[in-house]
Design a protein around this motif. Structure first.
Motif, short mmCIF file in Angstrom:
data_model
loop_
_atom_site.label_atom_id
_atom_site.label_comp_id
_atom_site.label_asym_id
_atom_site.label_seq_id
_atom_site.Cartn_x
_atom_site.Cartn_y
_atom_site.Cartn_z
N LEU A 276 50.85 33.01 -36.60
CA LEU A 276 51.95 32.10 -36.28
C LEU A 276 52.49 32.35 -34.88
N GLY A 277 52.81 31.24 -34.22
CA GLY A 277 53.30 31.33 -32.86
C GLY A 277 52.20 31.30 -31.82
N LYS A 278 50.95 31.31 -32.29
CA LYS A 278 49.80 31.23 -31.39
C LYS A 278 48.88 30.11 -31.89
N THR A 279 48.21 29.44 -30.96
CA THR A 279 47.22 28.44 -31.37
C THR A 279 45.91 29.16 -31.63
N GLU A 280 45.89 29.88 -32.73
CA GLU A 280 44.76 30.75 -33.03
C GLU A 280 44.43 30.69 -34.52
N HIS A 281 43.20 30.31 -34.82
CA HIS A 281 42.70 30.31 -36.18
C HIS A 281 41.48 31.20 -36.29
N ARG A 282 41.44 31.99 -37.33
CA ARG A 282 40.29 32.86 -37.59
C ARG A 282 39.67 32.47 -38.92
N ILE A 283 38.41 32.11 -38.92
CA ILE A 283 37.73 31.74 -40.15
C ILE A 283 37.35 33.01 -40.89
N ILE A 284 37.89 33.14 -42.10
CA ILE A 284 37.61 34.32 -42.92
C ILE A 284 36.37 34.10 -43.79
N ASP A 285 36.25 32.89 -44.34
CA ASP A 285 35.10 32.59 -45.20
C ASP A 285 34.93 31.07 -45.24
N ARG A 286 33.76 30.64 -45.68
CA ARG A 286 33.48 29.21 -45.79
C ARG A 286 32.54 28.97 -46.95
N TRP A 287 32.68 27.77 -47.55
CA TRP A 287 31.87 27.40 -48.72
C TRP A 287 31.33 25.99 -48.53
N PRO A 288 30.08 25.75 -48.84
CA PRO A 288 29.54 24.39 -48.71
C PRO A 288 30.03 23.49 -49.83
N LEU A 289 30.16 22.21 -49.54
CA LEU A 289 30.44 21.20 -50.54
C LEU A 289 29.10 20.55 -50.88
N LEU A 290 28.57 20.91 -52.03
CA LEU A 290 27.20 20.51 -52.37
C LEU A 290 27.13 19.56 -53.55
N GLY A 291 28.22 19.43 -54.32
CA GLY A 291 28.18 18.56 -55.49
C GLY A 291 28.14 19.34 -56.76
#
Length: 199
Positions: free
Chosen positions: A184-199
């Motif tokens: 917060l207070g910074k324009t900073e995002h860190r991706i911790i994890d990701r999941w595909p949308l497969l159906g």
């Protein structure tokens, strides 16, 4: 997220509530992130509005996203919360989501200029609920909202602007969702994890 002295938290209804300090500096949330081409399209819309209405807020090009569900704000990001959020993320089952934002408007509570629309609202709401249930089962607050409103925040500004339909909607197909850590207070995002949308 905001560069203003006050932070506007994406709460259960997705429209923000004001946090008077940065005591909790670390935010964890699930979101969709657009492609680079969509980021550029959204930034161009934001620039047009800035010029047309003399807005001072800066477009959030590096952190554009569509919030799915908020996990929490913390003074220091807890490892057990990250672990539980990852467990929740792994429970989601959804096909790719075709998102379409065909309107631009202001959320007064957050002083945020946003893109919104109906395209993708129902499947994204299902993911919102799935994540809420998964979070509850993993020992976190579920944070499910009846007023969930998918949107993409372009910038923050104090000025009021009229809602407008876009001549060219902002559309893309989301093939994954992400767990994001925001400082917060910074324009900073860190991706911790990701999941595909497969159906």
């Amino acid at each position: 997220m905001s560069q203003m002295p006050l932070d506007f938290r994406d709460d259960k209804n997705g429209r923000g509530r004001r946090n008077e300090s940065y005591a909790s500096r670390h935010r964890l949330f699930f979101a969709l992130c657009p492609s680079e081409a969509i980021e550029q399209q959204a930034a161009a819309i934001a620039d047009d509005y800035r010029r047309a209405f003399s807005l001072s807020g800066r477009p959030r090009l590096t952190t554009l996203h569509v919030s799915i569900i908020w996990v929490g704000d913390y003074p220091k990001l807890p490892e057990d919360v990250v672990f539980a959020a990852r467990q929740a993320g792994a429970t989601v089952e959804s096909a790719p989501i075709a998102m379409t934002f065909d309107r631009i408007m202001r959320f007064p509570q957050a002083r945020a200029l946003v893109l919104c629309g109906e395209g993708g609202w129902k499947p994204l709401t299902r993911v919102h609920v799935q994540l809420g249930v998964g979070m509850h089962n993993a020992g976190l607050r579920h944070n499910i909202s009846r007023d969930f409103t998918p949107h993409m925040t372009l910038l923050y500004d104090r000025k009021t602007v009229p809602p407008t339909s876009l001549d060219t909607p902002v559309s893309w197909t989301a093939s994954e969702f992400l767990l994001i850590h925001s400082v917060l207070g910074k324009t900073e995002h860190r991706i911790i994890d990701r999941w595909p949308l497969l159906g």
